[in-house]
Design an enzyme around this catalytic site. Structure first.
Site, PDB file in Angstrom:
ATOM      1  N   LYS A 195       0.777  -1.209  -0.321  1.00 30.26           N
ATOM      2  CA  LYS A 195      -0.049   0.073   0.390  1.00 30.26           C
ATOM      3  C   LYS A 195       0.773   1.476   0.157  1.00 30.26           C
ATOM      4  O   LYS A 195       1.646   1.206   0.520  1.00 30.26           O
ATOM      5  CB  LYS A 195      -1.281  -0.024   1.072  1.00 30.26           C
ATOM      6  N   LYS A 249      -2.197  -2.245  -3.743  1.00 32.44           N
ATOM      7  CA  LYS A 249      -3.234  -0.370  -3.533  1.00 32.44           C
ATOM      8  C   LYS A 249      -2.061   0.884  -3.346  1.00 32.44           C
ATOM      9  O   LYS A 249      -1.407   0.682  -2.797  1.00 32.44           O
ATOM     10  CB  LYS A 249      -3.869  -0.737  -1.852  1.00 32.44           C
TER      11      LYS A 249
END
Length: 326
Positions: A195, A249
């Site tokens: 992320k 992400k």
């Protein structure tokens, strides 16, 4: 002369197509609030904060569309937040009540729970904030206990999957131990393993009311300028700590990372088409600069081709409709 066009005729094109996209590959992110009417997110046209009482209607849509499931994010009024994010792990927290409601009325619906503190803290960070010689910082190890409590409370409420997104070192291990010891060894972990500290999260922070009140999250989220080694290290650690599924992400800016992980891990991979990606596509299409349907589907096919088994996208319901119309 080589003629690749021979395989692109109307009758052959679908036969030789290799990448499949169906509603079952898609997970709908859902913002849940206490009451009142649905509130549209200004930076995400078509996306709403849904009152708890209206979740069953949305769940019916998700099931009818054939989606893979839904992932829940809680929305709290500012006056209910505190420095330790108690709302994240409260037995009667907004997400815990939403999970119980959905699993009671729709046991066949796959319900995921985002496991983080940022939506519930008054400072907007993903963990316990301390003050040190260089200013404020997030205390990694103190945060682990709260993340484990959050995941356990979500599992107790009936969550089918918990999804830690705080990017704290050791969070998967702490959560796995809490789930196992609490009698929930069967509950899988979808880790936001890779992320990045991305510029594409802005609309989400409006939707969830989770923007940091000071500083930023570069101290714990990954550097977009870092090499592939950083992504592989993060994914490897979560893999070893017991994550059942791994997620990248944002999605489209990190296709190279997704593809690299696909060749190295024997676990399902997910990608999160985040709020900024949605907002860009939506805004461009509303201005007539893009064919929305074609652009969205093209982006999702790219994620599937790169290795995503599942995709979290705010477009999930629309895409399901488009695919059925095709």
């Amino acid at each position: 002369m080589e003629r690749p066009r021979r395989l692109r005729s109307p009758l052959l094109r679908s036969l030789v197509a290799e990448v499949e996209l169906s509603p079952r590959h898609l997970v709908l992110p859902v913002f849940v609030k206490e009451g009142g009417e649905p509130e549209e997110v200004s930076s995400m046209p078509g996306v709403f904060r849904h009152p708890l009482a209206q979740l069953p209607h949305l769940a019916e849509e998700v099931l009818k569309a054939g989606l893979g499931g839904a992932i829940l994010f809680g929305v709290l009024p500012e006056e209910e937040k505190d420095s330790l994010g108690h709302g994240a792990y409260a037995e009667e927290g907004i997400v815990q009540r939403a999970i119980r409601l959905l699993k009671r009325e729709f046991p066949e619906l796959l319900v995921m729970a985002d496991t983080c503190l940022c939506e519930y803290t008054d400072h907007g960070h993903c963990g316990v904030v301390r003050e040190g010689p260089l200013g404020f910082y997030v205390d990694n190890d103190a945060t682990l206990e709260l993340l484990a409590k959050t995941a356990l409370s979500q599992a107790q409420a009936g969550a089918d999957v918990v999804a830690p997104s705080a990017m704290m070192d050791g969070q998967v291990k702490a959560i796995r131990e809490a789930l196992d010891q609490g009698g929930f060894a069967h509950v899988p972990i979808l880790s936001y393993a890779v992320k990045y500290a991305s510029a594409f999260y802005g609309p989400f922070r409006e939707a969830a009311g989770s923007a940091p009140q000071f500083g930023d999250r570069t101290g714990y989220q990954m550097d977009p300028k870092a090499g592939l080694w950083d992504a592989l290290r993060e994914a490897s650690l979560d893999d070893l700590e017991g994550a059942d599924m791994l997620m990248v992400k944002p999605a489209l800016p990190y296709l190279d990372v997704l593809f690299a992980l696909k060749g190295r891990f024997s676990k399902p991979l997910f990608a999160y088409q985040v709020s900024g990606e949605y907002a860009m596509l939506k805004a461009a299409s509303q201005r007539g600069w893009l064919d929305e349907r074609r652009a969205v589907l093209e982006s999702l096919y790219a994620l599937r081709r790169a290795g995503a088994q599942g995709i979290l996208t705010y477009y999930a319901l629309e895409v399901a409709r488009w695919l059925k119309e095709a």
